[in-house]
Design an enzyme around this catalytic site. Structure first.
Site, PDB file in Angstrom:
ATOM      1  N   SER A 127       0.812  -1.214   0.000  1.00 55.63           N
ATOM      2  CA  SER A 127       0.000   0.000   0.000  1.00 55.63           C
ATOM      3  C   SER A 127       0.844   1.261   0.000  1.00 55.63           C
ATOM      4  CB  SER A 127      -0.917   0.007   1.228  1.00 55.63           C
ATOM      5  OG  SER A 127      -1.727  -1.138   1.252  1.00 55.63           O
ATOM      6  N   VAL A 131       9.346  -3.038  -2.389  1.00 55.19           N
ATOM      7  CA  VAL A 131      10.449  -3.708  -1.710  1.00 55.19           C
ATOM      8  C   VAL A 131      11.398  -4.268  -2.768  1.00 55.19           C
ATOM      9  CG1 VAL A 131      11.138  -5.499  -0.079  1.00 55.19           C
ATOM     10  CG2 VAL A 131       8.944  -4.328   0.204  1.00 55.19           C
ATOM     11  N   ASP A 146      -1.848  -5.769  10.963  1.00 51.33           N
ATOM     12  CA  ASP A 146      -1.944  -6.155   9.546  1.00 51.33           C
ATOM     13  C   ASP A 146      -1.338  -7.535   9.329  1.00 51.33           C
ATOM     14  OD1 ASP A 146      -2.666  -5.921   6.904  1.00 51.33           O
ATOM     15  OD2 ASP A 146      -0.897  -4.761   6.324  1.00 51.33           O
TER      16      ASP A 146
END
Length: 948
Positions: A655, A659, A780
């Site tokens: 979001s 990476v 999360d």
């Protein structure tokens, strides 16, 4: 007829000539012996010692052959052949005049305090066969300079020992050409060089070669394998590279020490060759670059092998059961590697074992009961693994144990009483960071010789036994982070020699005993986060706030001024005021609410500070705390590490950013770099939340942050990135749903692997919820945020939405880590998050429950079949327990096990945990500590089925 008279001049002259030649050897011999005497006196002039050592060395004495330490030849003229002054406490330099002792064959000056350089004149002693000038002070020798090249030209030299000096420079190549050498020791200096390629031929008689110097480089020459007389080879602490040679041809080899180099194992076949060295007693390869599996041929090594050191390498996989064949082993170091699997029960065959260390690996399973067979054991180090089950009671048979370290594992059950009957425990007993429960046995008082006791970070309850006061030798006592109750026993007054006492994070109460102030050795006293009350003791350690910690005990007070704690009189007044405030608040509160609403509306109407500027100001303190002890990196470092943000390096996106994998100059291994897209709403807060969380947590199942980058990019815009360890095996989502990630060839997860992964996640959550100073909520949790290492150890990652569970809803920390618009990921969000801003550890428990059900079924909670309003939990619950086999992922069940038994003993209990954790009401959900214990039991049950 004439005759010669005896008085004739010619005859007298002849007599004089004959007399001269007869006396000439006496004159020459006299001169030579006098030369030796003067050389000894010259040597003495540079030395100092106690009166009796060199008192016989005197000008008044002509019989120097009787002087202390001097040995002469038996034939005339008598010459000095040996000088032995070892361990005599002599100080001084070695005079060059020693070279006048031309018949010297042995010079022994070791273990004194000689200083200065080695005189090059020693090279003139052509008959010298033994030279030992090592160990010339307790701090190491003070000999400086280089080794004279002339020493390499003494053809009869057999022993050369210059260990433990400050010698520097290149080792003369001539030293390696003295074919008569049987002993060469030049260890612990600052010498440089390489081993000559023909060393095995130029030193054919060498028996002991000791070259641990820290600066030898290059590979080990293959010619060394021709030195057939070699018995001891020490190449420790150098910079040697390449593969370890096959030493099997050196059948006289007894000691092989190549520790702390950069050597590689290759295919490990060198181990098989070593089985020919039947005299081998010590094998030390610790601190190298050995990788891969330890071969089964390790069990074929010499039956005389006593020491095997393989610590600090990168050895992986299982410990071969054949290790039990090495019956003479008394020291076995395998710590700090990547070993997995169980400790083989055959370890119990090593009856001579004194020190055994498997610490800091990734071993699992139970501690074998055969460990109790090691009756000679002094030290057992199994800390830093993932060992489960209970501590075997058989360990009490190890009646000579001095150190027992089982810390940082997953052991559960109670502490066996029998451990406290091992009266030999004197150095340490460390059971910390496990899941041990129950009380501390009263028998702990039997350990009257123990120096350190640590049983912290467990689930121990009950009172601290008063018998602990009998352990009067204790210097360190760690009981923190348990559920202990009651008071500090009065018997602790006997622990006068204690240095560290940590009983923080328990439920202890009562007053703090006055006797603690009289403990003069105490340098660390932690009483924080208990329920202590009343005045602190006066004086002693309580005057130094850097030594004592007492936060989290709100009812403590001080009789004298002390930072951070109220006066006792003020505390009494505060209680009176508190009662008045309660009444006042009932009146004032409605007014405050109205004013607060008006202020809020006014603030909303004002022109806001630009978002980026405001976030940058908020982030600074968190960046400083996270990055304080880390390597500082810049935007350019990130660009270089990712090859210009190459798509080939991209490994994921989320979001708030992307990476990449990459390489930083200051690290050898790859890293994962999370780059935040600061133009996305919430990215600044996500970065801040992750910094805040990561600076406070450390656990083996949490992804480790390496450093942080807070900089500007090439356009001058803000740039934020976090650098983590690169976890090589992807994430759990890829493994559960390989087709969705185009990983068709990926192996499936077996049931045992899924149980281990679930246990790792549970351990991480238990730490975050119950072991941190302030509980941390991840917020999360989902399979894509669970990373898997090469050994399938699970690591919880992505703390971008994390927040601390604070009791002060308006604190800075709460506002910093709160994201009003995003509360998690669809399918894993607990139902209460849709109705309220409040987030708690119970929300993480819900997410964990869904993940566990997904792991058992390989069905994602976001699949289309749930578009009708049902959920994964509903599907599982409708088939539980009778028809659970219909939805269980069949790929995780092995063909060679009884599927019915596995379903009953392992799968159904797992599903029951998943359903319990994902209950609709938060108060009905399990607590993660309980979940850990349940999964540990399931893991043990599967292990027993496999053994059958």
């Amino acid at each position: 007829m004439s005759s010669l008279g005896f008085s004739s001049p010619g005859f007298l002259q002849l007599l004089y000539i004959l007399k001269f030649f007869c006396l000439l050897p006496l004159v020459i011999g006299s001169n030579e012996t006098e030369s030796d005497r003067q050389a000894l006196l010259c040597l003495k002039s540079q030395l100092t010692s106690s009166a009796e050592v060199l008192s016989s060395w005197s000008n008044a004495s002509m019989e120097f052959c009787s002087w202390h330490g001097v040995t002469c030849s038996t034939q005339y003229p008598r010459r000095v052949t040996a000088l032995d002054l070892s361990s005599e406490g002599i100080t001084g330099s070695i005079s060059p005049c020693i070279a006048d002792l031309t018949y010297l064959t042995k010079l022994q000056l070791s273990n004194n305090s000689f200083y200065g350089s080695i005189p090059s004149e020693l090279g003139f002693l052509t008959q010298l066969s033994i030279l030992n000038i090592s160990m010339n002070s307790l701090e190491g020798n003070n000999l400086v300079g280089s080794i004279p090249d002339t020493l390499g030209h003494v053809p009869t030299l057999e022993t050369l020992a210059v260990d433990l000096n400050n010698l520097s420079g290149q080792v003369p190549p001539s030293i390696f050409n003295v074919s008569s050498l049987t002993y060469l020791g030049i260890a612990n200096n600052s010498l440089t060089g390489r081993l000559p390629s023909n060393i095995g031929y130029t030193l054919p008689n060498i028996q002991e070669l000791i070259l641990h110097n820290k600066k030898f480089s290059g590979s080990i020459p293959s010619s060394l394998l021709n030195a057939s007389h070699l018995q001891s080879l020490f190449l420790t602490n150098n910079s040697l590279t390449g593969h370890i040679p096959f030493f099997g041809s050196l059948q006289n080899l007894k000691i092989l020490d190549m520790a702390y180099n950069m050597l590689e194992a290759g295919d490990w076949s060198f181990v098989s060759s070593l089985s020919n060295c039947s005299k081998l007693t010590k094998l030390l390869f610790d601190g190298n670059n050995l990788q891969g599996n330890l071969p089964s041929s390790i069990g074929n090594l010499s039956s005389n092998l006593e020491q095997l050191w393989l610590r600090n390498n990168q050895i992986s996989r299982l410990i071969p059961p054949g290790i039990g064949n090495l019956k003479s082993l008394n020291m076995f170091y395998m710590d700090c590697n990547y070993l997995t699997g169980n400790i083989p029960p055959t370890i119990g065959y090593l009856h001579n074992m004194v020190i055994l260390s498997f610490a800091q690996n990734r071993l699992s399973g139970q501690i074998p009961g055969t460990t109790g067979n090691l009756v000679q054991l002094n030290e057992l180090h199994l800390d830093g693994n993932n060992l489960s089950g209970s501590i075997p009671e058989s360990i009490h048979h190890c009646t000579q144990l001095k150190t027992l370290n089982l810390a940082h594992n997953s052991l559960h059950g109670t502490i066996p009483v029998h451990i406290f009957k091992i009266f030999s425990l004197s150095e340490q007993l460390n059971l910390s960071h496990n899941y041990l429960s129950g009380g501390i046995p009263q028998e702990v008082g039997n350990l009257i010789n123990l120096n350190k006791l640590s049983i912290s970070n467990n689930r121990l309850s009950g009172n601290i036994p008063s018998t602990l006061g009998q352990c009067v030798i204790l210097e360190s006592l760690e009981l923190q982070s348990n559920f202990l109750e009651g008071i500090i026993p009065e018997s602790f007054a006997k622990l006068e020699g204690i240095n560290k006492l940590d009983i923080s994070h328990n439920k202890l109460s009562g007053k703090i005993p006055e006797f603690l102030a009289s403990f003069k050795s105490l340098i660390n006293l932690n009483l924080s986060f208990n329920n202590f009350y009343g005045p602190l003791p006066s004086g002693g350690v309580f005057l130094d706030t850097s030594v004592i910690s007492f936060e989290g005990n709100d009812r403590l007070c001080a009789r004298a001024p002390l930072k951070g704690i109220p006066f006792c009189s003020a505390l009494v007044d505060r209680r009176r005021v508190h009662r008045s405030l309660v009444l006042a608040l009932k009146i004032v509160t409605p007014v405050v609410v109205v004013i607060t609403i008006l202020c809020f509306l006014m603030i909303r109407s004002r022109k806001r500070v630009p978002l980026n500027s405001r976030k940058s100001m908020q982030l600074k303190p968190h960046l400083r705390q996270l990055n304080g002890d880390m390597e500082k990196i810049t935007y350019q470092d990130i660009v270089k590490a990712t090859n210009g943000f190459s798509s080939a390096n991209l490994i994921g996106s989320g979001s708030f950013g992307t990476v990449y994998k990459g390489n930083l100059e200051f690290r050898q291994d790859q890293v994962a770099i999370k780059i935040f897209n600061l133009s996305t709403y919430g990215a600044h807060r996500s970065f801040a939340a992750e910094c805040e969380a990561l600076k406070n947590v450390r656990h083996r199942n949490l992804v480790k942050v390496i450093t942080v980058c807070s900089s500007v990019d090439s356009t001058g815009a803000d740039f934020r990135a976090l650098v983590f360890e690169y976890i090589q095996n992807g994430n759990l989502d890829m493994w559960l749903h390989p087709k969705e990630h185009e990983h068709y060839q990926r192996n499936f997860l077996m049931l045992s692997q899924r149980i281990n992964i679930a246990l790792d996640i549970a351990f991480a959550l238990d730490y975050l919820h119950n072991r941190c100073a302030t509980p941390l909520v991840h917020c999360d949790l989902k399979p894509s945020n669970i990373l898997l290492g090469l050994d399938m150890v699970a690591y919880v990652s992505d703390f971008g939405l994390a927040r601390f569970q604070c009791t002060r809803p308006n604190s800075d920390r709460d506002s910093l880590t709160s994201l009003s618009c995003i509360k998690g990921s669809i399918g894993y969000i607990p139902p209460e998050y849709g109705m309220s801003e409040e987030r708690s550890t119970k929300g993480d428990v819900y997410s964990f429950g869904v993940i566990l059900l997904e792991m058992v079924t390989s069905i994602s909670p976001t699949e289309e079949i749930f578009n009708d309003g049902t959920s994964l939990r509903d599907l599982v619950a409708s088939n539980f327990p009778k028809d659970i086999f219909k939805i269980v992922d069949p790929t995780m069940l092995q063909d060679d096990i009884d599927a019915t038994e596995v379903l009953q003993s392992c799968v159904i209990p797992l599903v029951r945990i998943g359903l319990s954790c994902s209950m609709t009401s938060p108060k009905d959900r399990c607590e993660m500590g309980q979940v850990c214990s349940e999964i540990l039991r399931i893991k043990d049950a599967l292990s027993k089925i496999d053994d059958e």
